[in-house]
Design a protein around this motif. Structure first.
Motif, PDB file in Angstrom:
ATOM      1  N   GLN A  41       0.032  31.670  29.039  1.00 56.56           N
ATOM      2  CA  GLN A  41       0.537  31.278  27.912  1.00 56.56           C
ATOM      3  C   GLN A  41       2.072  31.383  27.935  1.00 56.56           C
ATOM      4  N   ARG A  42       2.818  30.143  27.801  1.00 57.12           N
ATOM      5  CA  ARG A  42       4.342  30.635  27.920  1.00 57.12           C
ATOM      6  C   ARG A  42       4.817  31.364  26.735  1.00 57.12           C
ATOM      7  N   VAL A  43       5.720  32.287  27.261  1.00 52.96           N
ATOM      8  CA  VAL A  43       6.611  32.935  26.184  1.00 52.96           C
ATOM      9  C   VAL A  43       8.180  32.802  26.352  1.00 52.96           C
ATOM     10  N   SER A  44       8.831  32.705  25.444  1.00 51.24           N
ATOM     11  CA  SER A  44      10.306  32.480  25.385  1.00 51.24           C
ATOM     12  C   SER A  44      11.335  33.562  24.967  1.00 51.24           C
ATOM     13  N   ASN A  45      10.264  34.487  23.968  1.00 52.00           N
ATOM     14  CA  ASN A  45      11.252  35.367  23.290  1.00 52.00           C
ATOM     15  C   ASN A  45      10.317  36.864  23.397  1.00 52.00           C
TER      16      ASN A  45
END
Length: 453
Positions: free
Chosen positions: A417-421
């Protein structure tokens, strides 16, 4: 620094304001032996307020670091670590305030429950419950707990923005484990900041009501028994009370708690300006007609401030109708109000004051020690950047180093799952429910996985 008010005189004067009017008989002094006349007292208010203040005891373990002398490093291998780390058990105590009786919500200081694996709450009536930590904000030193209990009593909240220096204040807590201790005084100052180094958000109420170790997380109330602050710190050379104590304002606490309840975390608000306090030199140099406020030296591109029309050279003198005394006070109010919230800023520009509405963005420059997210990441420091979550530091021989993390790595996902912060990373790590988490790492042009349990 402050004129001290004796406990007796504070109680008497306060009670005089609260006591119902009684018929005055000629020739009788105020303190009469007449049994029909009540003695002035804070007791009626405290009988309603004190059941909402709880005793908190905690247990857990913390990492302790010990420096290893160079001469002894040979015993730990060819190179040897520069310091030893070990987990040591601890116990502690503090205070808390019930703010929602129906849901069992209790507010305390983060430093009271930090690293605790066991939290016990004891009520004034003697009942004891295990508490669950719903969330915390170390930078503002607030934590929210929850217990499952019936017949709780909560404290109503006052509007702390309406406080004035000289208002009476009563502290309720458990100093040195002495349960249900009450002290009285006045509000000595407002908007205090700069007490701690680093990135802490401070906008303290200062009071001379006696606050000591164990009062942390307890209540500061007004004469109506309304919560005006959460007692959190003292200024004393030997750790004891010298009449200078500090509390987190109730409005600031409520903003943080509302975010924890809604999101499970604090989503820091960001205005997007750099600046400093208005002082005598700045007032003279720029010919300002104010002596207090937050001077805007720079407006960051694409920030909330830029979109709202703030300009460098502006002086922010109020927020939501309340005066701003310093840049630190503005910073604390903006950060704790929360991302996505709207604020109305009173801005002095070209000698004229105008109101500017701004919708706060989410702060992206926050930095955390990775051990706050997972114990196996101990020794790494993570930071939100435009590229994602960057590993900005990895201590030698730390848990993070042994996992294979390196400085400059970017964490781009958890379990595919993508995370950006950092907020997204924290949420996904908390949701894994004890299972394995696979961190997706971008290292230069290479993508790899690091497993944590």
């Amino acid at each position: 620094m402050n004129k001290k008010l004796s406990l007796l005189s504070a109680a008497v004067l306060a009670a005089m304001m609260l006591a119902p009017a009684a018929p005055v008989q000629a020739g009788l002094p105020f303190f009469s032996n007449n049994n029909q006349q009540e003695m002035p007292s804070l007791a009626p208010m405290l009988e309603n307020a004190t059941p909402a203040v709880v005793y908190i005891s905690v247990a857990g373990s913390r990492e302790v670091r010990q420096r290893v002398p160079e001469a002894f490093r040979q015993f730990f291998g060819q190179r040897g670590p520069g310091e030893l780390r070990e987990e040591r058990p601890f116990r502690g105590l503090g205070s808390g305030v019930i703010i929602d009786a129906a849901k069992g919500y209790i507010v305390t200081n983060n430093h009271v429950v930090q690293d605790a694996t066991e939290i016990q709450v004891r009520l004034k009536d003697g009942r004891t419950f295990s508490a669950k930590k719903l969330g915390a904000d170390p930078d503002s030193d607030i934590a929210l707990l929850q217990i499952e209990a019936k017949d709780l009593v909560q404290l109503p909240l006052a509007d702390s923005d309406k406080l004035r220096v000289g208002d009476y204040a009563i502290a309720i807590g458990n100093p040195f484990g002495l349960e249900q201790t009450v002290t009285s005084g006045i509000i000595s100052s407002l908007g205090r900041s700069g007490l701690n180094s680093g990135e802490a958000f401070e906008d303290f109420i200062q009071t001379d009501a006696a606050i000591n170790s164990g009062n942390s997380g307890g209540a500061l109330v007004n004469l109506r028994g309304e919560l005006i602050g959460i007692n959190t710190a003292i200024l004393g050379p030997n750790g004891g009370n010298i009449g200078i104590g500090f509390a987190i304002p109730s409005n600031m606490m409520k903003n943080l708690v509302d975010q924890i309840v809604e999101f499970g975390e604090v989503r820091r608000g960001s205005l997007g300006v750099r600046g400093n306090d208005v002082n005598a030199e700045l007032t003279k140099a720029l010919n300002l007609n104010v002596s207090r406020g937050a001077f805007v030296g720079e407006v960051l591109p694409d920030s909330a401030a830029a979109k709202a029309g703030l300009q460098s050279g502006d002086v922010i003198v109020s927020m939501n109708g309340n005066r701003i005394q310093s840049f630190n006070e503005l910073r604390a109010k903006i950060a704790t109000l929360g991302a996505g919230r709207e604020a109305t800023l009173g801005v002095l520009r070209d000698g004229k004051e105008r109101n500017i509405k701004v919708q706060l963005q989410e702060a992206t420059g926050s930095q955390v020690a990775a051990t706050e997210l997972h114990p196996m990441l101990r020794g790494a420091t993570l930071n939100n950047t435009d590229r994602g979550i960057e590993v900005t530091e990895v201590e030698a021989n730390s848990g993070a180093a042994m996992l294979g993390l390196r400085q400059g790595d970017l964490i781009v996902g958890v379990n595919r799952q993508r995370v950006s912060n950092l907020n997204e990373l924290r949420r996904l790590l908390e949701q894994r429910d004890g299972g394995v988490a696979a961190l997706n790492i971008q290292r230069g042009d290479t993508l790899l996985y690091i497993l944590i349990r």
